[in-house]
Design a protein around this motif. Sequence first.
Motif, PDB file in Angstrom:
ATOM      1  N   GLY A   1       0.779  -1.226   0.000  1.00 14.85           N
ATOM      2  CA  GLY A   1       0.000   0.000   0.000  1.00 14.85           C
ATOM      3  C   GLY A   1       0.813   1.279   0.000  1.00 14.85           C
ATOM      4  O   GLY A   1       0.249   2.373   0.012  1.00 14.85           O
ATOM      5  N   ILE A   2       2.150   1.190  -0.019  1.00 14.99           N
ATOM      6  CA  ILE A   2       2.968   2.401  -0.070  1.00 14.99           C
ATOM      7  C   ILE A   2       3.787   2.400  -1.361  1.00 14.99           C
ATOM      8  O   ILE A   2       4.134   1.348  -1.892  1.00 14.99           O
ATOM      9  CB  ILE A   2       3.922   2.519   1.151  1.00 14.99           C
ATOM     10  CG1 ILE A   2       4.939   1.374   1.157  1.00 14.99           C
ATOM     11  CG2 ILE A   2       3.140   2.548   2.448  1.00 14.99           C
ATOM     12  CD1 ILE A   2       6.010   1.533   2.222  1.00 14.99           C
ATOM     13  N   ALA A   3       4.065   3.606  -1.852  1.00 15.11           N
ATOM     14  CA  ALA A   3       4.834   3.738  -3.085  1.00 15.11           C
ATOM     15  C   ALA A   3       6.306   3.443  -2.821  1.00 15.11           C
ATOM     16  O   ALA A   3       6.884   3.940  -1.856  1.00 15.11           O
ATOM     17  CB  ALA A   3       4.670   5.142  -3.658  1.00 15.11           C
ATOM     18  N   ILE A   4       6.901   2.634  -3.676  1.00 12.77           N
ATOM     19  CA  ILE A   4       8.308   2.245  -3.557  1.00 12.77           C
ATOM     20  C   ILE A   4       8.999   2.523  -4.888  1.00 12.77           C
ATOM     21  O   ILE A   4       8.488   2.172  -5.948  1.00 12.77           O
ATOM     22  CB  ILE A   4       8.442   0.741  -3.233  1.00 12.77           C
ATOM     23  CG1 ILE A   4       7.889   0.436  -1.845  1.00 12.77           C
ATOM     24  CG2 ILE A   4       9.897   0.301  -3.330  1.00 12.77           C
ATOM     25  CD1 ILE A   4       8.710   0.955  -0.705  1.00 12.77           C
ATOM     26  N   ASN A   5      10.150   3.156  -4.836  1.00  8.36           N
ATOM     27  CA  ASN A   5      10.957   3.305  -6.045  1.00  8.36           C
ATOM     28  C   ASN A   5      11.883   2.097  -6.115  1.00  8.36           C
ATOM     29  O   ASN A   5      12.997   2.120  -5.571  1.00  8.36           O
ATOM     30  CB  ASN A   5      11.756   4.609  -6.014  1.00  8.36           C
ATOM     31  CG  ASN A   5      12.337   4.947  -7.373  1.00  8.36           C
ATOM     32  OD1 ASN A   5      12.585   4.058  -8.187  1.00  8.36           O
ATOM     33  ND2 ASN A   5      12.547   6.218  -7.625  1.00  8.36           N
ATOM     34  N   ASN A   6      11.401   1.039  -6.752  1.00  5.77           N
ATOM     35  CA  ASN A   6      12.137  -0.227  -6.706  1.00  5.77           C
ATOM     36  C   ASN A   6      13.280  -0.309  -7.696  1.00  5.77           C
ATOM     37  O   ASN A   6      13.874  -1.364  -7.882  1.00  5.77           O
ATOM     38  CB  ASN A   6      11.179  -1.404  -6.921  1.00  5.77           C
ATOM     39  CG  ASN A   6      10.316  -1.249  -8.151  1.00  5.77           C
ATOM     40  OD1 ASN A   6      10.101  -0.150  -8.655  1.00  5.77           O
ATOM     41  ND2 ASN A   6       9.827  -2.352  -8.659  1.00  5.77           N
TER      42      ASN A   6
ATOM     43  N   THR B   1      17.558   2.489   0.653  1.00  2.89           N
ATOM     44  CA  THR B   1      18.409   2.313   1.834  1.00  2.89           C
ATOM     45  C   THR B   1      18.232   3.472   2.804  1.00  2.89           C
ATOM     46  O   THR B   1      18.152   3.274   4.023  1.00  2.89           O
ATOM     47  CB  THR B   1      19.887   2.189   1.414  1.00  2.89           C
ATOM     48  OG1 THR B   1      20.037   1.076   0.533  1.00  2.89           O
ATOM     49  CG2 THR B   1      20.780   1.991   2.630  1.00  2.89           C
ATOM     50  N   LYS B   2      18.142   4.684   2.267  1.00  5.63           N
ATOM     51  CA  LYS B   2      17.900   5.848   3.130  1.00  5.63           C
ATOM     52  C   LYS B   2      16.543   5.733   3.819  1.00  5.63           C
ATOM     53  O   LYS B   2      16.421   5.968   5.032  1.00  5.63           O
ATOM     54  CB  LYS B   2      17.958   7.132   2.314  1.00  5.63           C
ATOM     55  CG  LYS B   2      17.714   8.403   3.143  1.00  5.63           C
ATOM     56  CD  LYS B   2      17.711   9.641   2.280  1.00  5.63           C
ATOM     57  CE  LYS B   2      16.444   9.740   1.469  1.00  5.63           C
ATOM     58  NZ  LYS B   2      15.245  10.006   2.336  1.00  5.63           N
ATOM     59  N   ALA B   3      15.518   5.352   3.050  1.00  2.00           N
ATOM     60  CA  ALA B   3      14.191   5.192   3.630  1.00  2.00           C
ATOM     61  C   ALA B   3      14.186   4.095   4.692  1.00  2.00           C
ATOM     62  O   ALA B   3      13.531   4.235   5.742  1.00  2.00           O
ATOM     63  CB  ALA B   3      13.182   4.864   2.530  1.00  2.00           C
ATOM     64  N   PHE B   4      14.926   3.014   4.445  1.00  2.00           N
ATOM     65  CA  PHE B   4      15.016   1.922   5.413  1.00  2.00           C
ATOM     66  C   PHE B   4      15.662   2.402   6.713  1.00  2.00           C
ATOM     67  O   PHE B   4      15.162   2.125   7.809  1.00  2.00           O
ATOM     68  CB  PHE B   4      15.823   0.772   4.806  1.00  2.00           C
ATOM     69  CG  PHE B   4      15.937  -0.435   5.685  1.00  2.00           C
ATOM     70  CD1 PHE B   4      14.930  -1.388   5.710  1.00  2.00           C
ATOM     71  CD2 PHE B   4      17.048  -0.636   6.493  1.00  2.00           C
ATOM     72  CE1 PHE B   4      15.023  -2.508   6.522  1.00  2.00           C
ATOM     73  CE2 PHE B   4      17.158  -1.740   7.309  1.00  2.00           C
ATOM     74  CZ  PHE B   4      16.136  -2.690   7.326  1.00  2.00           C
ATOM     75  N   ALA B   5      16.758   3.157   6.592  1.00  2.00           N
ATOM     76  CA  ALA B   5      17.484   3.621   7.778  1.00  2.00           C
ATOM     77  C   ALA B   5      16.658   4.617   8.595  1.00  2.00           C
ATOM     78  O   ALA B   5      16.580   4.519   9.826  1.00  2.00           O
ATOM     79  CB  ALA B   5      18.812   4.258   7.367  1.00  2.00           C
TER      80      ALA B   5
ATOM     81  N   VAL C   1      11.946  -5.063  -0.388  1.00  2.00           N
ATOM     82  CA  VAL C   1      12.408  -4.632  -1.710  1.00  2.00           C
ATOM     83  C   VAL C   1      13.918  -4.805  -1.826  1.00  2.00           C
ATOM     84  O   VAL C   1      14.430  -5.309  -2.831  1.00  2.00           O
ATOM     85  CB  VAL C   1      12.000  -3.173  -1.971  1.00  2.00           C
ATOM     86  CG1 VAL C   1      12.655  -2.642  -3.246  1.00  2.00           C
ATOM     87  CG2 VAL C   1      10.490  -3.059  -2.073  1.00  2.00           C
ATOM     88  N   LEU C   2      14.650  -4.374  -0.809  1.00  2.00           N
ATOM     89  CA  LEU C   2      16.110  -4.484  -0.829  1.00  2.00           C
ATOM     90  C   LEU C   2      16.558  -5.941  -0.937  1.00  2.00           C
ATOM     91  O   LEU C   2      17.421  -6.286  -1.747  1.00  2.00           O
ATOM     92  CB  LEU C   2      16.702  -3.846   0.424  1.00  2.00           C
ATOM     93  CG  LEU C   2      16.632  -2.321   0.514  1.00  2.00           C
ATOM     94  CD1 LEU C   2      16.950  -1.845   1.927  1.00  2.00           C
ATOM     95  CD2 LEU C   2      17.585  -1.674  -0.483  1.00  2.00           C
ATOM     96  N   VAL C   3      15.959  -6.794  -0.116  1.00  2.00           N
ATOM     97  CA  VAL C   3      16.330  -8.213  -0.126  1.00  2.00           C
ATOM     98  C   VAL C   3      15.976  -8.847  -1.464  1.00  2.00           C
ATOM     99  O   VAL C   3      16.756  -9.639  -2.018  1.00  2.00           O
ATOM    100  CB  VAL C   3      15.631  -8.954   1.034  1.00  2.00           C
ATOM    101  CG1 VAL C   3      15.818 -10.469   0.895  1.00  2.00           C
ATOM    102  CG2 VAL C   3      16.186  -8.483   2.376  1.00  2.00           C
ATOM    103  N   THR C   4      14.813  -8.488  -2.007  1.00  2.00           N
ATOM    104  CA  THR C   4      14.392  -9.053  -3.296  1.00  2.00           C
ATOM    105  C   THR C   4      15.335  -8.653  -4.412  1.00  2.00           C
ATOM    106  O   THR C   4      15.691  -9.472  -5.272  1.00  2.00           O
ATOM    107  CB  THR C   4      12.957  -8.595  -3.626  1.00  2.00           C
ATOM    108  OG1 THR C   4      12.067  -9.030  -2.587  1.00  2.00           O
ATOM    109  CG2 THR C   4      12.498  -9.181  -4.957  1.00  2.00           C
ATOM    110  N   PHE C   5      15.753  -7.392  -4.419  1.00  2.00           N
ATOM    111  CA  PHE C   5      16.678  -6.936  -5.454  1.00  2.00           C
ATOM    112  C   PHE C   5      18.020  -7.663  -5.352  1.00  2.00           C
ATOM    113  O   PHE C   5      18.582  -8.098  -6.360  1.00  2.00           O
ATOM    114  CB  PHE C   5      16.898  -5.430  -5.328  1.00  2.00           C
ATOM    115  CG  PHE C   5      17.762  -4.858  -6.423  1.00  2.00           C
ATOM    116  CD1 PHE C   5      17.247  -4.638  -7.693  1.00  2.00           C
ATOM    117  CD2 PHE C   5      19.090  -4.531  -6.189  1.00  2.00           C
ATOM    118  CE1 PHE C   5      18.038  -4.111  -8.711  1.00  2.00           C
ATOM    119  CE2 PHE C   5      19.892  -4.014  -7.192  1.00  2.00           C
ATOM    120  CZ  PHE C   5      19.359  -3.797  -8.455  1.00  2.00           C
TER     121      PHE C   5
END
Length: 227
Positions: free
Chosen positions: A141-146, A153-157, A181-185
């Motif tokens: 439900g949230i927008a992600i720039n995948n 990474t900044k958003a994660f931190a 998203v990070l793990v999938t990439f």
Amino acid sequence: MDDVTRQFRPVTDTILTLGATLVMGVIDADTFLKHGEVFVSAQTGNLIVGVIKLMEHGWQAAWTNGFVWIGYFLGCFIAQGLSEQVSARNPRRQMRWLLLIDVLAYALLASLQTTLPDSWLIFFLGTVAGYELTIFRQVGGIAINNGIMTGNTKAFATSFYRAVVNRDHQAGQRVIRVGAVLVTFLLGCAIGVRLANLAALDVLWVASGFKLILLGWLFLPVAMENP
């Protein structure tokens, strides 16, 4: 059984976005290893590599990085236009058409990869990458720039800080989603390295088959919301 609406469940958007992220990791690893250190989705890295090539070896070595950037730009442009024009009033039908275009594009490139000049193959892969990462960008439900792991990474931190220090529940949910998203990439990159080393010509066919499976998901009742 209740009729379904014209809307997909949020989990469907998540599956499509993580699927696109996985494929982008696979393709980026393959093109970096097998096509002259060019990224098709990670344009920050692509431009950095391009400038390094330009300064060290001249434009002859760097021009493909700029060429794929143009392809990526074109893909984003096309995706935005199609998302506004194709079945805009019926999100369910629209997403099926948009994903079908994605599947056909990968299958076409897979079938032409031995005959297309390498620079044009990379260009069109960049176009498909821009198209995909413009269309598929919702996780939970949230927008992600995948396509930009630097921003993720900044958003994660920052979300991790708010979740741990401020006890922010919504930030904790964002940590989970951006982390996925990070793990999938990264998983996609690892798969891409393995496929590139084992059978380089199979990478695009694998991507085509995977996208076809995702298209099939869109026709299952479980993918759609009940009224």
